[in-house]
Design an enzyme around this catalytic site. Structure first.
Site: not given
Lengths: 388, 388
Positions: B81, B106, B213-214
């Site tokens: 991420k 979160s 979420g892709g």
């Protein structure tokens, strides 16, 4: 394993020769850094700094410590023991090799010898207690070894080994108490020394290694003697597992240890030949011991922060660097402003998720959700386990 | 986050530009191999091959599979991420940046955005449900973010985000449903492609990535489109978490998912913009789903054999390669004698020893010491958990 007197002398150049002999067979394992853990090591330990807010205190603190982790958990068979086994076999004549090798071990040495023997195309006879865990028996068989069962006392095991030698003429390869094994294990230090220099041209000030039978610690000390890099040993203190430390302090090797420390690779007493190196203050500058809770806290950091999967024995050196006040005061005094670059030997990664589950099982729901354990640092109690 | 229409087009060259923009801020994480797991992947799965005797069957078996693991668990903040967050910020103007950024998360995106914002010296407002685990709140605060609590429904969270935007003018950086995020996450595929080629000049035939979420899967597919490397997605099947697979099969995106799969990073439904890529058969060749037990078995292998500390979501692609018969038949058919080199995205390593303890707690002593779980491979029951 042949005559000890025919072994190479215990010197850095013998370790270099050992490295040349085995490097085609072993992995040059990576040396990694972890900013979070180095920052923690440079900060007085509090419950906050162990529980996820390492950056809360960002002021540079003494002693300044940069850690370099030598990842022998990524070595063949998952531990440094492959080095010693391959070196021992490289020193045997063709005729000796043809008779096969034998040892008694239920741990990493069994798999290391089995792998080295398979690589040389010779038989390995491994004497294991009947009560060994099925996964270890399966793994040793998986490397093609001939597993022979025995009772679990050392007399029973040695009797079976003697039978094997009588029947087959196989050469005994002991797990640590032999110069060829020590020289082989020491090769990891040559790589660590170079790799740390590639990462920081200042190189290492010190190395901390775990100590069980002492084959690896004495090999590391032999490899680095004369380089200016200080070598320290680390042990669990539980139930007298710190036999090497106590022996060095009293001047006499302790020959028997009975401990069930979680650092199960370090339950053995120091061997005779390793003792000669480890009790020499010129070669091993000091021995330190840590509690079971300190080992668990260090292991948690290696898993959760550095993301490396290690067995409890491998967490012992980091526990010393983080929690031993004597060690830390020494670094502060000797390292000064600049601090120390410290190499940490992550000796192996042969554990299971079940064993980790047992070590870290969540507090039962009746409990307050927070277990506390005394880590013995500055008299503070440090949260060890936050359920959830 | 600005106007979507002002984003770069979803092409390989945009991913390359994203990589150039962020590479000073992120780690080029290693790509590793693990002979044991590649051998397992090349062998029909039986209880023996999962329980420590992978070499029992040493005859080469079809399909021949070589795995290349892209270790994003070693990425900054412990997951891929960081790539998307740094890229999103690199696309903002100085004026936009000065107002700060906001998101609701979160999980790993919260920490990624907090880190990227701190690096740019701007405020990050992270809206987290009050019930978030304390360690995640602490970690996000540890990166210097302003954590704001909300209720746990998406309406409650979005209301708080809207308030923050009204008060501060902060720019919303969503976790996955945005081209800049997708392009950022896709940069991992460029590195994996190169690193696999360094390890085996044949390069990769395929990549399998997890899909929540892709954002990452669509970024990887965008990065590799036109290279000949096939991209596949993988999801948990538990409680309908395989929404992307079901959506692709039915031709309509599934907008709501409610699942408590152990692969907690993959509980979210597929975003709209990722859907456009993932539903395009030219870009994502297929979606596969696996059971909770298969995810656990793959996670065990990654921990115990590859010695890499990963979160359950990261084990989903390996579970597909090992246990999905449709996937394996396809590799056998398309790979032929030569087999496939498959890149596996290990998406992150943010879990705790307590979570692992909960996943793998030893069978209670009243039980027979051996739990069995149906892994759905060739109709065999596979031992999942050997106590001890």
């Amino acid at each position: 394993m042949g005559d000890v007197s025919s072994c190479p002398p215990l010197t850095r150049s013998s370790v270099q020769a050992a490295h040349a002999a085995i490097k085609q067979h072993i992995h040059r394992t990576p040396t990694i850094t972890c900013d979070t853990i180095s920052h923690l090591a440079s900060t007085p330990q509090t419950s906050d700094s162990l529980q996820g807010t390492p950056f809360a205190n960002r002021t540079p603190a003494r002693p300044r410590i940069n850690l370099f982790f030598k990842c022998e958990n990524y070595q063949k068979i998952g531990a440094f023991k492959a080095r010693g086994a391959f070196h021992a076999l490289s020193r045997l004549s063709k005729e000796e090799l043809s008779k096969g090798v034998v040892t008694h071990s239920s741990g990493n040495h069994a798999q290391a010898l089995a792998l080295a023997a398979r690589t040389h195309g010779i038989p390995a006879h491994i004497v294991m207690p009947t009560i060994s865990t099925p996964s270890k028996i399966a793994a040793t068989k998986g490397y093609g070894a001939n597993v022979i069962f025995s009772g679990s006392t050392s007399d029973e095991r040695e009797a079976v080994v003697a039978d094997v030698i009588k029947d087959t003429g196989a050469i005994l390869v002991p797990p640590y108490d032999h110069p060829n094994i020590m020289l082989g294990q020491g090769t990891l230090a040559l790589e660590l020394e170079e790799q740390a220099k590639d990462l920081d041209e200042r190189g290492l000030d010190a190395v901390v290694a775990p100590c069980g039978g002492g084959g690896m610690l004495s090999g590391v000390a032999t490899a680095l003697y004369g380089t200016g890099i200080r070598v320290f040993g680390s042990e669990p203190s539980f139930e007298g597992a710190d036999d090497a430390k106590r022996g060095v302090e009293s001047g006499t090797r302790i020959e028997k240890v009975k401990t069930l420390t979680i650092a199960d690779g370090l339950r053995t007493p120091l061997g005779k030949i390793p003792w000669a190196i480890i009790s020499d203050k010129e070669k091993v500058k000091g021995m330190y011991s840590v509690t079971e809770d300190q080992i668990k806290a260090a292991m948690r950091l290696l898993l959760e922060r550095a993301k490396v999967f290690v067995e409890p024995s491998a967490a012992v050196p980091l526990a010393v660097v983080l929690y031993d006040e004597n060690f830390r005061s020494m670094v502060e005094k000797e390292g000064g402003e600049q601090g120390w670059n410290i190499g940490i030997v992550l000796s192996g990664g042969n554990t299971t998720v079940e064993a980790i589950a047992k070590l870290f099982e969540p507090a039962s729901e009746q409990q307050a959700g927070r277990q506390e354990a005394k880590l013995g640092m500055n008299g503070e109690r440090v949260a060890e386990n936050v359920a959830g």
